[in-house]
Design a protein around this motif. Sequence first.
Motif, mmCIF file in Angstrom:
data_model
loop_
_atom_site.group_PDB
_atom_site.id
_atom_site.type_symbol
_atom_site.label_atom_id
_atom_site.label_comp_id
_atom_site.label_asym_id
_atom_site.label_seq_id
_atom_site.Cartn_x
_atom_site.Cartn_y
_atom_site.Cartn_z
ATOM 1 N N LYS A 80 0.921 -1.182 -0.173
ATOM 2 C CA LYS A 80 0.108 0.043 0.120
ATOM 3 C C LYS A 80 0.986 1.084 -0.116
ATOM 4 C CE LYS A 80 -3.881 -2.072 0.817
ATOM 5 N NZ LYS A 80 -5.104 -1.839 0.267
ATOM 6 N N PRO A 81 0.279 2.404 -0.458
ATOM 7 C CA PRO A 81 1.118 3.699 -0.551
ATOM 8 C C PRO A 81 1.424 4.214 0.818
ATOM 9 C CG PRO A 81 -0.744 3.933 -2.189
ATOM 10 C CD PRO A 81 -0.807 2.632 -1.213
ATOM 11 N N ALA A 82 0.444 3.899 1.814
ATOM 12 C CA ALA A 82 0.595 4.305 3.204
ATOM 13 C C ALA A 82 0.634 2.996 3.888
ATOM 14 C CB ALA A 82 -0.818 5.040 3.883
ATOM 15 N N LYS A 83 1.871 2.672 4.410
ATOM 16 C CA LYS A 83 2.145 1.339 4.744
ATOM 17 C C LYS A 83 1.732 0.794 6.284
ATOM 18 C CE LYS A 83 6.008 0.846 1.813
ATOM 19 N NZ LYS A 83 5.135 0.346 0.503
ATOM 20 N N TYR A 84 1.191 1.828 7.021
ATOM 21 C CA TYR A 84 0.855 1.647 8.294
ATOM 22 C C TYR A 84 -0.430 2.211 8.686
ATOM 23 C CZ TYR A 84 5.629 0.071 9.752
ATOM 24 O OH TYR A 84 6.552 -0.578 9.930
ATOM 25 N N GLY A 85 -1.498 1.724 9.292
ATOM 26 C CA GLY A 85 -2.863 2.060 9.423
ATOM 27 C C GLY A 85 -3.750 1.377 10.165
ATOM 28 N N VAL A 86 -4.954 1.736 10.287
ATOM 29 C CA VAL A 86 -5.758 1.164 10.954
ATOM 30 C C VAL A 86 -6.750 0.498 9.841
ATOM 31 C CG1 VAL A 86 -8.001 1.113 12.377
ATOM 32 C CG2 VAL A 86 -6.145 2.582 12.974
ATOM 33 N N LEU A 87 -7.122 -0.987 9.741
ATOM 34 C CA LEU A 87 -7.559 -1.321 8.969
ATOM 35 C C LEU A 87 -9.349 -1.759 9.111
ATOM 36 C CD1 LEU A 87 -7.199 -3.272 6.103
ATOM 37 C CD2 LEU A 87 -7.037 -5.078 7.587
ATOM 38 N N PHE A 88 -9.989 -1.275 8.181
ATOM 39 C CA PHE A 88 -11.485 -1.317 8.489
ATOM 40 C C PHE A 88 -12.010 -2.461 7.477
ATOM 41 C CE2 PHE A 88 -10.968 2.615 10.495
ATOM 42 C CZ PHE A 88 -11.912 2.600 11.704
ATOM 43 N N LEU A 139 -23.463 -3.531 -4.145
ATOM 44 C CA LEU A 139 -22.773 -3.370 -5.181
ATOM 45 C C LEU A 139 -23.715 -2.427 -6.118
ATOM 46 C CD1 LEU A 139 -21.634 -6.926 -6.056
ATOM 47 C CD2 LEU A 139 -20.197 -5.084 -5.550
ATOM 48 N N ARG A 140 -24.908 -2.565 -6.052
ATOM 49 C CA ARG A 140 -25.663 -1.604 -6.742
ATOM 50 C C ARG A 140 -25.948 -0.284 -6.326
ATOM 51 N NH1 ARG A 140 -31.053 -4.819 -8.131
ATOM 52 N NH2 ARG A 140 -29.633 -5.968 -9.311
ATOM 53 N N PHE A 141 -26.173 -0.151 -5.179
ATOM 54 C CA PHE A 141 -26.185 1.210 -4.693
ATOM 55 C C PHE A 141 -25.138 1.383 -3.634
ATOM 56 C CE2 PHE A 141 -30.527 -0.760 -4.866
ATOM 57 C CZ PHE A 141 -31.023 -0.209 -5.705
ATOM 58 N N SER A 142 -24.512 2.906 -3.493
ATOM 59 C CA SER A 142 -23.471 3.033 -2.564
ATOM 60 C C SER A 142 -23.860 3.192 -1.120
ATOM 61 C CB SER A 142 -22.869 4.335 -3.311
ATOM 62 O OG SER A 142 -23.949 5.393 -3.185
ATOM 63 N N TYR A 143 -24.086 1.804 -0.677
ATOM 64 C CA TYR A 143 -24.578 1.639 0.728
ATOM 65 C C TYR A 143 -23.814 0.825 1.622
ATOM 66 C CZ TYR A 143 -27.842 1.084 4.627
ATOM 67 O OH TYR A 143 -28.502 0.966 6.016
ATOM 68 N N THR A 144 -23.203 1.202 2.499
ATOM 69 C CA THR A 144 -22.550 0.259 3.549
ATOM 70 C C THR A 144 -23.481 -0.302 4.638
ATOM 71 O OG1 THR A 144 -20.681 1.591 3.254
ATOM 72 C CG2 THR A 144 -20.482 0.181 5.170
ATOM 73 N N TYR A 145 -23.497 -1.572 4.478
ATOM 74 C CA TYR A 145 -24.226 -2.291 5.668
ATOM 75 C C TYR A 145 -23.708 -2.341 7.109
ATOM 76 C CZ TYR A 145 -27.337 -3.667 1.835
ATOM 77 O OH TYR A 145 -28.200 -3.730 1.009
ATOM 78 N N ARG A 146 -22.422 -2.665 7.085
ATOM 79 C CA ARG A 146 -21.687 -2.885 8.204
ATOM 80 C C ARG A 146 -20.201 -2.572 8.018
ATOM 81 N NH1 ARG A 146 -22.790 -6.507 13.028
ATOM 82 N NH2 ARG A 146 -20.915 -6.363 14.255
ATOM 83 N N SER A 147 -19.506 -1.809 9.240
ATOM 84 C CA SER A 147 -18.284 -1.553 9.087
ATOM 85 C C SER A 147 -17.572 -1.876 10.557
ATOM 86 C CB SER A 147 -17.846 -0.186 8.583
ATOM 87 O OG SER A 147 -16.661 0.220 8.593
ATOM 88 N N ASP A 148 -16.547 -2.771 10.590
ATOM 89 C CA ASP A 148 -15.952 -3.183 11.674
ATOM 90 C C ASP A 148 -14.131 -2.766 11.507
ATOM 91 O OD1 ASP A 148 -17.914 -3.941 12.959
ATOM 92 O OD2 ASP A 148 -17.867 -6.000 12.066
#
Length: 67
Positions: free
Chosen positions: A23-31, A37-46
């Motif tokens: 990755k370009p930024a080598k360190y970070g917090v992974l979500f 797919l059809r609509f730009s909607y996120t059901y769950r993020s952890d």
Amino acid sequence: MSLDETLYPMRNQINFRQYHPNKPAKYGVLFKSINDLRFSYTYRSDMYDGKRVNGAGPYFVKGTEIM
């Protein structure tokens, strides 16, 4: 439905910081998130806080851990 991983760059001293050499930024917090797919909607993020030490967590699927 799709599974998406997003690495937010940060270099703070936290236990669950992830390292990705490609990755370009080598360190970070992974979500990890489940998106539509059809609509730009996120059901769950952890936030991924690493592999469990004392066994499987609530969302652990054998063979999916990040090396």
